[in-house]
Design an enzyme around this catalytic site. Structure first.
Site, PDB file in Angstrom:
ATOM      1  N   ASP A 205       0.877  -1.163   0.000  1.00 27.32           N
ATOM      2  CA  ASP A 205       0.000   0.000   0.000  1.00 27.32           C
ATOM      3  C   ASP A 205       0.931   1.235   0.000  1.00 27.32           C
ATOM      4  OD1 ASP A 205      -2.426   1.521   0.612  1.00 27.32           O
ATOM      5  OD2 ASP A 205      -1.557   1.755   2.606  1.00 27.32           O
ATOM      6  N   LEU A 206       0.411   2.386  -0.381  1.00 26.51           N
ATOM      7  CA  LEU A 206       1.275   3.583  -0.408  1.00 26.51           C
ATOM      8  C   LEU A 206       1.117   4.436   0.860  1.00 26.51           C
ATOM      9  CD1 LEU A 206       3.197   5.518  -2.027  1.00 26.51           C
ATOM     10  CD2 LEU A 206       1.116   6.692  -2.766  1.00 26.51           C
ATOM     11  N   ASP A 207      -0.086   5.037   0.989  1.00 26.30           N
ATOM     12  CA  ASP A 207      -0.307   5.996   2.077  1.00 26.30           C
ATOM     13  C   ASP A 207      -0.294   5.290   3.423  1.00 26.30           C
ATOM     14  OD1 ASP A 207      -0.757   8.216   0.340  1.00 26.30           O
ATOM     15  OD2 ASP A 207      -2.753   7.463  -0.083  1.00 26.30           O
TER      16      ASP A 207
ATOM     17  N   THR B  89       1.737   9.908   4.020  1.00 27.50           N
ATOM     18  CA  THR B  89       0.764  10.836   3.435  1.00 27.50           C
ATOM     19  C   THR B  89      -0.585  10.744   4.143  1.00 27.50           C
ATOM     20  OG1 THR B  89       0.692   9.137   1.764  1.00 27.50           O
ATOM     21  CG2 THR B  89       1.587  11.256   1.095  1.00 27.50           C
TER      22      THR B  89
ATOM     23  N   LYS C 205      -9.433   5.401   6.013  1.00 23.65           N
ATOM     24  CA  LYS C 205      -8.134   5.062   5.434  1.00 23.65           C
ATOM     25  C   LYS C 205      -8.249   3.928   4.422  1.00 23.65           C
ATOM     26  CE  LYS C 205      -4.820   6.515   8.929  1.00 23.65           C
ATOM     27  NZ  LYS C 205      -3.949   6.049  10.019  1.00 23.65           N
TER      28      LYS C 205
ATOM     29  N   ILE D   9      -9.682   3.762   1.513  1.00 26.96           N
ATOM     30  CA  ILE D   9     -10.787   3.727   0.548  1.00 26.96           C
ATOM     31  C   ILE D   9     -10.725   4.929  -0.400  1.00 26.96           C
ATOM     32  CG2 ILE D   9     -12.269   2.327   2.048  1.00 26.96           C
ATOM     33  CD1 ILE D   9     -13.881   4.813   2.675  1.00 26.96           C
TER      34      ILE D   9
ATOM     35  N   ARG E 257     -11.419   8.230  -2.862  1.00 29.24           N
ATOM     36  CA  ARG E 257     -11.755   9.612  -2.507  1.00 29.24           C
ATOM     37  C   ARG E 257     -13.272   9.789  -2.367  1.00 29.24           C
ATOM     38  NH1 ARG E 257      -9.274  13.450  -6.774  1.00 29.24           N
ATOM     39  NH2 ARG E 257      -7.550  12.006  -6.384  1.00 29.24           N
TER      40      ARG E 257
ATOM     41  N   SER F  75      -2.306   0.727  -4.413  1.00 29.17           N
ATOM     42  CA  SER F  75      -2.846   1.871  -3.671  1.00 29.17           C
ATOM     43  C   SER F  75      -4.204   2.304  -4.200  1.00 29.17           C
ATOM     44  CB  SER F  75      -1.867   3.046  -3.783  1.00 29.17           C
ATOM     45  OG  SER F  75      -2.456   4.234  -3.309  1.00 29.17           O
ATOM     46  N   ALA F  76      -5.061   2.785  -3.298  1.00 22.74           N
ATOM     47  CA  ALA F  76      -6.356   3.333  -3.706  1.00 22.74           C
ATOM     48  C   ALA F  76      -6.221   4.749  -4.260  1.00 22.74           C
ATOM     49  CB  ALA F  76      -7.292   3.364  -2.501  1.00 22.74           C
ATOM     50  N   SER F  77      -5.046   5.339  -4.082  1.00 24.23           N
ATOM     51  CA  SER F  77      -4.893   6.762  -4.422  1.00 24.23           C
ATOM     52  C   SER F  77      -4.684   7.007  -5.911  1.00 24.23           C
ATOM     53  CB  SER F  77      -3.713   7.345  -3.650  1.00 24.23           C
ATOM     54  OG  SER F  77      -3.500   8.676  -4.051  1.00 24.23           O
TER      55      SER F  77
ATOM     56  N   ASN G 145      -3.344   9.647  -6.788  1.00 21.08           N
ATOM     57  CA  ASN G 145      -2.129  10.468  -6.781  1.00 21.08           C
ATOM     58  C   ASN G 145      -0.872   9.640  -6.539  1.00 21.08           C
ATOM     59  OD1 ASN G 145      -3.401  13.155  -6.983  1.00 21.08           O
ATOM     60  ND2 ASN G 145      -4.315  12.583  -5.020  1.00 21.08           N
TER      61      ASN G 145
ATOM     62  N   LYS H  33     -10.959  -0.746  -2.102  1.00 24.19           N
ATOM     63  CA  LYS H  33     -10.798  -1.594  -0.922  1.00 24.19           C
ATOM     64  C   LYS H  33     -12.027  -1.361  -0.032  1.00 24.19           C
ATOM     65  CE  LYS H  33      -5.813  -0.642  -1.088  1.00 24.19           C
ATOM     66  NZ  LYS H  33      -4.690   0.096  -0.488  1.00 24.19           N
TER      67      LYS H  33
ATOM     68  N   GLU I 224      -0.131  -3.376   4.595  1.00 25.73           N
ATOM     69  CA  GLU I 224      -1.229  -2.391   4.675  1.00 25.73           C
ATOM     70  C   GLU I 224      -1.277  -1.691   6.028  1.00 25.73           C
ATOM     71  OE1 GLU I 224      -3.818  -0.762   3.737  1.00 25.73           O
ATOM     72  OE2 GLU I 224      -4.067  -1.364   1.665  1.00 25.73           O
ATOM     73  N   ASP I 225      -1.673  -0.430   6.022  1.00 23.84           N
ATOM     74  CA  ASP I 225      -1.852   0.285   7.294  1.00 23.84           C
ATOM     75  C   ASP I 225      -3.325   0.468   7.644  1.00 23.84           C
ATOM     76  OD1 ASP I 225      -2.366   2.203   5.232  1.00 23.84           O
ATOM     77  OD2 ASP I 225      -2.230   3.782   6.741  1.00 23.84           O
TER      78      ASP I 225
HETATM   79  P1  B16 Z   1      -6.658  10.024  -3.523  1.00 26.42           P
HETATM   80  P2  B16 Z   1      -3.669   3.954   0.005  1.00 26.42           P
HETATM   81  C1  B16 Z   1      -5.630   5.770  -0.030  1.00 26.42           C
HETATM   82  O1  B16 Z   1      -4.325   5.381  -0.351  1.00 26.42           O
HETATM   83  C2  B16 Z   1      -5.654   6.543   1.269  1.00 26.42           C
HETATM   84  O2  B16 Z   1      -5.387   5.677   2.360  1.00 26.42           O
HETATM   85  C3  B16 Z   1      -7.008   7.159   1.479  1.00 26.42           C
HETATM   86  O3  B16 Z   1      -7.004   7.937   2.659  1.00 26.42           O
HETATM   87  C4  B16 Z   1      -7.365   8.031   0.276  1.00 26.42           C
HETATM   88  O4  B16 Z   1      -8.664   8.581   0.414  1.00 26.42           O
HETATM   89  C5  B16 Z   1      -7.316   7.145  -0.988  1.00 26.42           C
HETATM   90  O5  B16 Z   1      -6.024   6.596  -1.122  1.00 26.42           O
HETATM   91  C6  B16 Z   1      -7.641   7.942  -2.230  1.00 26.42           C
HETATM   92  O6  B16 Z   1      -6.604   8.855  -2.433  1.00 26.42           O
HETATM   93  O7  B16 Z   1      -7.654  11.030  -3.054  1.00 26.42           O
HETATM   94  O8  B16 Z   1      -5.237  10.550  -3.521  1.00 26.42           O
HETATM   95  O9  B16 Z   1      -7.048   9.386  -4.836  1.00 26.42           O
HETATM   96  O10 B16 Z   1      -3.618   3.910   1.497  1.00 26.42           O
HETATM   97  O11 B16 Z   1      -4.559   2.892  -0.628  1.00 26.42           O
HETATM   98  O12 B16 Z   1      -2.311   4.035  -0.632  1.00 26.42           O
HETATM   99 MG    MG Z   2      -2.811   3.145   3.381  1.00 28.79          MG
END
Ligand code: B16
Ligand code: MG
Length: 221
Positions: A10-12, A18, A46, A48, A50, A115-117, A119, A146, A170-171
């Site tokens: 996982d990233l964040d 982040t 966390k 999931i 945006r 990662s779900a992000s 970014n 997720k 994962e965190d």
């Molecule tokens: P974004 P991960 C997740 O990243 C974050 O834990 C979560 O807080 C955030 O809402 C989600 O990415 C979406 O991120 O707004 O940047 O697309 O923990 O799966 O790496």
């Molecule tokens: Mg995370």
């Protein structure tokens, strides 16, 4: 011993901290919308996506919002988030990560990001880790958020590895749920309070060896 052929991170909250910037940006939106948002609520969000996070946050109030408003709030949160991360550099990589990735490469273990992000690629570039991953799957590559296992299943597919031989780091509780749903081995990074359903929980990846993790996973199976 459980044979591990790949690791998916996982990233964040696992590679970089982040998670604190996501929290700050959501908090800013909560103030604007007068919602009772705090760290406990943030913990549930966390991992999931945006929009799913926003939906969860809006339930803290009693108003209905239009889809256009929801898009606007997601965009505002992301603008604040991008501003908060704009100065990030490799000093914000979490403890033990660089050394653990080097160790995995020496042991020929494949590595992916899950990662779900949306970014994620930008963040990896900011901290100089893009080339450390054999494959990257992020919020732009999946349909289901997720706790659905899609992001990890896709990562394993790209690496050509089986979930039973792959560890997900994962965190977030939802991320561990996702990995379990995909039949992956799971390592939670953080507190057992909300990661107790992972196979193993560690505080961080400082001085971690894949051999020790495999042994500990073996004793769980
Ligand atoms: P974004 P991960 C997740 O990243 C974050 O834990 C979560 O807080 C955030 O809402 C989600 O990415 C979406 O991120 O707004 O940047 O697309 O923990 O799966 O790496
Ligand atoms: Mg995370």
């Amino acid at each position: 011993m459980t044979q591990i052929t790949a690791c998916i991170f996982d990233l964040d909250g696992v590679i970089v901290d982040t998670a604190k910037y996501h929290y700050q940006a959501w908090h800013q939106l909560a103030l604007k919308l007068d919602l009772p948002f705090n760290e406990q609520e943030n913990e549930k969000m966390k991992g999931i996506s945006r929009m799913d996070s926003l939906e969860m946050m809006l339930k803290l109030g009693d108003r209905e919002y239009s889809d256009i408003d929801k898009q606007k709030y997601c965009a505002a949160k992301n603008t604040w988030y991008l501003d908060l991360v704009s100065d990030m550099d490799k000093s914000e990589i979490l403890p033990g990560i660089v050394e653990f990735i080097d160790h995995l490469k020496k042991e020929n273990i494949k590595i992916a990001l899950g990662s779900a992000s949306k970014n994620a690629r930008r963040i990896l570039a900011l901290v100089g880790l893009t080339d450390s991953f054999d494959e990257i799957v992020d919020g732009n590559d999946v349909i289901k958020s997720k706790p659905d296992p899609e992001v990890f299943v896709k990562g394993a597919g790209l690496l050509g590895t089986k979930p039973q031989h792959t560890i997900v780091f994962e965190d977030s509780a939802k991320g561990i749920d996702a990995a379990i749903a995909g039949s992956f081995k799971t390592v939670g990074i953080g507190s057992p309070d909300h990661l107790g359903h992972a196979d193993i929980v560690v505080e961080n990846l400082v001085n971690t060896s894949i051999f020790d993790l495999s042994k500990r996973l073996e004793s769980k199976s």
